[in-house]
Design a protein around this motif. Structure first.
Motif, PDB file in Angstrom:
ATOM      1  N   GLY A  16      -7.032 -11.739  -1.370  1.00 19.90           N
ATOM      2  CA  GLY A  16      -7.928 -11.365  -0.272  1.00 19.90           C
ATOM      3  C   GLY A  16      -7.143 -10.919   0.949  1.00 19.90           C
ATOM      4  O   GLY A  16      -7.507  -9.954   1.621  1.00 19.90           O
ATOM      5  N   ASP A  17      -6.047 -11.626   1.238  1.00 17.18           N
ATOM      6  CA  ASP A  17      -5.196 -11.254   2.364  1.00 17.18           C
ATOM      7  C   ASP A  17      -4.567  -9.875   2.150  1.00 17.18           C
ATOM      8  O   ASP A  17      -4.501  -9.068   3.076  1.00 17.18           O
ATOM      9  CB  ASP A  17      -4.079 -12.289   2.573  1.00 17.18           C
ATOM     10  CG  ASP A  17      -4.606 -13.622   3.106  1.00 17.18           C
ATOM     11  OD1 ASP A  17      -5.770 -13.680   3.562  1.00 17.18           O
ATOM     12  OD2 ASP A  17      -3.838 -14.613   3.049  1.00 17.18           O
ATOM     13  N   VAL A  18      -4.115  -9.614   0.930  1.00 24.16           N
ATOM     14  CA  VAL A  18      -3.504  -8.318   0.611  1.00 24.16           C
ATOM     15  C   VAL A  18      -4.533  -7.204   0.761  1.00 24.16           C
ATOM     16  O   VAL A  18      -4.249  -6.153   1.343  1.00 24.16           O
ATOM     17  CB  VAL A  18      -2.896  -8.334  -0.816  1.00 24.16           C
ATOM     18  CG1 VAL A  18      -2.525  -6.938  -1.265  1.00 24.16           C
ATOM     19  CG2 VAL A  18      -1.686  -9.259  -0.865  1.00 24.16           C
ATOM     20  N   ARG A  19      -5.739  -7.429   0.241  1.00 30.21           N
ATOM     21  CA  ARG A  19      -6.803  -6.426   0.364  1.00 30.21           C
ATOM     22  C   ARG A  19      -7.168  -6.186   1.828  1.00 30.21           C
ATOM     23  O   ARG A  19      -7.349  -5.049   2.263  1.00 30.21           O
ATOM     24  CB  ARG A  19      -8.043  -6.843  -0.427  1.00 30.21           C
ATOM     25  CG  ARG A  19      -7.946  -6.523  -1.909  1.00 30.21           C
ATOM     26  CD  ARG A  19      -9.305  -6.615  -2.593  1.00 30.21           C
ATOM     27  NE  ARG A  19      -9.888  -7.955  -2.540  1.00 30.21           N
ATOM     28  CZ  ARG A  19      -9.651  -8.918  -3.437  1.00 30.21           C
ATOM     29  NH1 ARG A  19      -8.867  -8.691  -4.464  1.00 30.21           N
ATOM     30  NH2 ARG A  19     -10.209 -10.099  -3.315  1.00 30.21           N
ATOM     31  N   HIS A  20      -7.271  -7.278   2.590  1.00 28.97           N
ATOM     32  CA  HIS A  20      -7.613  -7.157   4.014  1.00 28.97           C
ATOM     33  C   HIS A  20      -6.529  -6.386   4.754  1.00 28.97           C
ATOM     34  O   HIS A  20      -6.828  -5.498   5.570  1.00 28.97           O
ATOM     35  CB  HIS A  20      -7.801  -8.542   4.639  1.00 28.97           C
ATOM     36  CG  HIS A  20      -8.183  -8.473   6.085  1.00 28.97           C
ATOM     37  ND1 HIS A  20      -7.252  -8.566   7.099  1.00 28.97           N
ATOM     38  CD2 HIS A  20      -9.396  -8.287   6.683  1.00 28.97           C
ATOM     39  CE1 HIS A  20      -7.870  -8.446   8.259  1.00 28.97           C
ATOM     40  NE2 HIS A  20      -9.162  -8.281   8.036  1.00 28.97           N
ATOM     41  N   ARG A  21      -5.259  -6.690   4.472  1.00 24.64           N
ATOM     42  CA  ARG A  21      -4.145  -5.988   5.124  1.00 24.64           C
ATOM     43  C   ARG A  21      -4.165  -4.498   4.765  1.00 24.64           C
ATOM     44  O   ARG A  21      -3.968  -3.645   5.621  1.00 24.64           O
ATOM     45  CB  ARG A  21      -2.823  -6.631   4.723  1.00 24.64           C
ATOM     46  CG  ARG A  21      -1.633  -6.039   5.436  1.00 24.64           C
ATOM     47  CD  ARG A  21      -0.347  -6.788   5.072  1.00 24.64           C
ATOM     48  NE  ARG A  21       0.791  -6.201   5.708  1.00 24.64           N
ATOM     49  CZ  ARG A  21       1.189  -6.440   6.935  1.00 24.64           C
ATOM     50  NH1 ARG A  21       0.508  -7.281   7.692  1.00 24.64           N
ATOM     51  NH2 ARG A  21       2.258  -5.857   7.441  1.00 24.64           N
ATOM     52  N   ARG A  22      -4.403  -4.181   3.486  1.00 21.91           N
ATOM     53  CA  ARG A  22      -4.465  -2.788   3.046  1.00 21.91           C
ATOM     54  C   ARG A  22      -5.624  -2.065   3.739  1.00 21.91           C
ATOM     55  O   ARG A  22      -5.477  -0.949   4.220  1.00 21.91           O
ATOM     56  CB  ARG A  22      -4.616  -2.703   1.526  1.00 21.91           C
ATOM     57  CG  ARG A  22      -4.511  -1.272   1.001  1.00 21.91           C
ATOM     58  CD  ARG A  22      -4.623  -1.170  -0.505  1.00 21.91           C
ATOM     59  NE  ARG A  22      -3.815  -2.139  -1.208  1.00 21.91           N
ATOM     60  CZ  ARG A  22      -4.284  -3.031  -2.092  1.00 21.91           C
ATOM     61  NH1 ARG A  22      -5.562  -3.038  -2.426  1.00 21.91           N
ATOM     62  NH2 ARG A  22      -3.486  -3.889  -2.680  1.00 21.91           N
ATOM     63  N   ARG A  23      -6.776  -2.720   3.803  1.00 13.64           N
ATOM     64  CA  ARG A  23      -7.955  -2.125   4.445  1.00 13.64           C
ATOM     65  C   ARG A  23      -7.677  -1.892   5.939  1.00 13.64           C
ATOM     66  O   ARG A  23      -7.973  -0.822   6.468  1.00 13.64           O
ATOM     67  CB  ARG A  23      -9.173  -3.034   4.248  1.00 13.64           C
ATOM     68  CG  ARG A  23     -10.478  -2.427   4.685  1.00 13.64           C
ATOM     69  CD  ARG A  23     -11.723  -3.219   4.283  1.00 13.64           C
ATOM     70  NE  ARG A  23     -11.603  -4.662   4.320  1.00 13.64           N
ATOM     71  CZ  ARG A  23     -11.507  -5.446   3.229  1.00 13.64           C
ATOM     72  NH1 ARG A  23     -11.511  -4.918   2.023  1.00 13.64           N
ATOM     73  NH2 ARG A  23     -11.393  -6.751   3.345  1.00 13.64           N
ATOM     74  N   THR A  24      -7.087  -2.875   6.595  1.00 21.91           N
ATOM     75  CA  THR A  24      -6.766  -2.723   8.014  1.00 21.91           C
ATOM     76  C   THR A  24      -5.742  -1.609   8.217  1.00 21.91           C
ATOM     77  O   THR A  24      -5.868  -0.801   9.147  1.00 21.91           O
ATOM     78  CB  THR A  24      -6.233  -4.052   8.597  1.00 21.91           C
ATOM     79  OG1 THR A  24      -7.223  -5.067   8.399  1.00 21.91           O
ATOM     80  CG2 THR A  24      -5.931  -3.930  10.081  1.00 21.91           C
ATOM     81  N   GLY A  25      -4.732  -1.541   7.365  1.00 17.80           N
ATOM     82  CA  GLY A  25      -3.745  -0.455   7.443  1.00 17.80           C
ATOM     83  C   GLY A  25      -4.397   0.905   7.291  1.00 17.80           C
ATOM     84  O   GLY A  25      -4.069   1.851   8.014  1.00 17.80           O
ATOM     85  N   ASN A  26      -5.336   1.007   6.360  1.00 18.84           N
ATOM     86  CA  ASN A  26      -6.061   2.276   6.160  1.00 18.84           C
ATOM     87  C   ASN A  26      -6.920   2.623   7.380  1.00 18.84           C
ATOM     88  O   ASN A  26      -7.037   3.795   7.746  1.00 18.84           O
ATOM     89  CB  ASN A  26      -6.912   2.217   4.896  1.00 18.84           C
ATOM     90  CG  ASN A  26      -6.072   2.283   3.638  1.00 18.84           C
ATOM     91  OD1 ASN A  26      -4.948   2.788   3.658  1.00 18.84           O
ATOM     92  ND2 ASN A  26      -6.596   1.759   2.547  1.00 18.84           N
ATOM     93  N   GLU A  27      -7.517   1.603   8.016  1.00 19.38           N
ATOM     94  CA  GLU A  27      -8.303   1.844   9.224  1.00 19.38           C
ATOM     95  C   GLU A  27      -7.413   2.355  10.363  1.00 19.38           C
ATOM     96  O   GLU A  27      -7.798   3.255  11.111  1.00 19.38           O
ATOM     97  CB  GLU A  27      -9.028   0.567   9.655  1.00 19.38           C
ATOM     98  CG  GLU A  27     -10.172   0.179   8.742  1.00 19.38           C
ATOM     99  CD  GLU A  27     -10.769  -1.181   9.091  1.00 19.38           C
ATOM    100  OE1 GLU A  27     -10.370  -1.790  10.120  1.00 19.38           O
ATOM    101  OE2 GLU A  27     -11.635  -1.651   8.336  1.00 19.38           O
ATOM    102  N   ILE A  28      -6.210   1.788  10.483  1.00 12.51           N
ATOM    103  CA  ILE A  28      -5.272   2.233  11.517  1.00 12.51           C
ATOM    104  C   ILE A  28      -4.868   3.680  11.268  1.00 12.51           C
ATOM    105  O   ILE A  28      -4.859   4.506  12.189  1.00 12.51           O
ATOM    106  CB  ILE A  28      -4.038   1.306  11.577  1.00 12.51           C
ATOM    107  CG1 ILE A  28      -4.452  -0.071  12.111  1.00 12.51           C
ATOM    108  CG2 ILE A  28      -2.918   1.921  12.416  1.00 12.51           C
ATOM    109  CD1 ILE A  28      -3.387  -1.139  11.963  1.00 12.51           C
ATOM    110  N   LYS A  29      -4.538   4.011  10.020  1.00 13.28           N
ATOM    111  CA  LYS A  29      -4.139   5.386   9.697  1.00 13.28           C
ATOM    112  C   LYS A  29      -5.290   6.360   9.959  1.00 13.28           C
ATOM    113  O   LYS A  29      -5.078   7.453  10.492  1.00 13.28           O
ATOM    114  CB  LYS A  29      -3.680   5.479   8.249  1.00 13.28           C
ATOM    115  CG  LYS A  29      -2.372   4.752   7.985  1.00 13.28           C
ATOM    116  CD  LYS A  29      -2.070   4.720   6.505  1.00 13.28           C
ATOM    117  CE  LYS A  29      -1.062   3.653   6.168  1.00 13.28           C
ATOM    118  NZ  LYS A  29      -0.942   3.456   4.719  1.00 13.28           N
ATOM    119  N   ALA A  30      -6.510   5.965   9.625  1.00 12.25           N
ATOM    120  CA  ALA A  30      -7.673   6.825   9.879  1.00 12.25           C
ATOM    121  C   ALA A  30      -7.881   6.994  11.385  1.00 12.25           C
ATOM    122  O   ALA A  30      -8.187   8.099  11.857  1.00 12.25           O
ATOM    123  CB  ALA A  30      -8.926   6.242   9.223  1.00 12.25           C
ATOM    124  N   ALA A  31      -7.696   5.922  12.145  1.00  9.46           N
ATOM    125  CA  ALA A  31      -7.850   6.001  13.597  1.00  9.46           C
ATOM    126  C   ALA A  31      -6.796   6.920  14.202  1.00  9.46           C
ATOM    127  O   ALA A  31      -7.093   7.684  15.134  1.00  9.46           O
ATOM    128  CB  ALA A  31      -7.772   4.610  14.221  1.00  9.46           C
TER     129      ALA A  31
END
Length: 160
Positions: free
Chosen positions: A7-22
């Motif tokens: 769950g932590d890995v998925r959350h980190r990946r999702r947050t990283g993708n949100e940062i890149k999209a931003a």
């Protein structure tokens, strides 16, 4: 791997993708802002880029400006001609060697650019006011390292 770790890995990946999209969204907004300001000043985006490099770095030789702006020297000649005709820059020649040229921004015209960017500058000041010193340090480090990553990627593409 434990379920919480997954769950932590998925959350980190999702947050990283949100940062890149931003960052991509920010790039688009800044490009639109630059395009609008350029239109008001009858300048091309690349003209604004050169003026920004000169404003931040001070007077430069054409070669140094071309390197910092990521432009081919032949392309820069046309840009400098246009900026000089518009009263944005001056080409100063050395007395000893008339072939040696330094480019500098003319301060009278710089105030026009700053005035048009002022709404964005003020909006960014408001955004930054919401963060404490430690958070601002992290943000500044992230942006600096992101810029360095972009420089590396540009260098790699330039070698292909």
């Amino acid at each position: 791997m434990e379920q919480t770790e997954q769950g932590d890995v998925r959350h980190r990946r999702r947050t990283g993708n949100e940062i890149k999209a931003a960052l991509r969204d920010l790039r688009i907004q800044l490009a639109l802002l630059n395009h609008q300001i350029g239109g008001k000043l009858a300048l091309k985006d690349v003209d604004l880029d050169c003026l920004d490099v000169l404003a931040r770095s001070g007077p430069l030789t054409p070669g140094a400006l071309a390197r910092q702006a990521g432009l081919h020297p032949a392309t820069l000649t046309g840009i400098l001609d246009r900026l000089e005709r518009g009263g944005w820059i001056a080409r100063d020649r050395a007395r000893a060697d008339r072939r040696s040229v330094t480019i500098r921004v003319l301060p009278d015209r710089s105030t026009e650019v700053i005035r048009l960017y002022q709404p964005m500058i003020g909006a960014m000041d408001d955004v930054l006011a919401d963060y404490n010193e430690d958070e601002l340090t992290v943000i500044a480090d992230f942006l600096k390292r992101s810029t360095e990553a972009g420089q590396r990627a540009n260098g790699e593409l330039g070698q292909e």
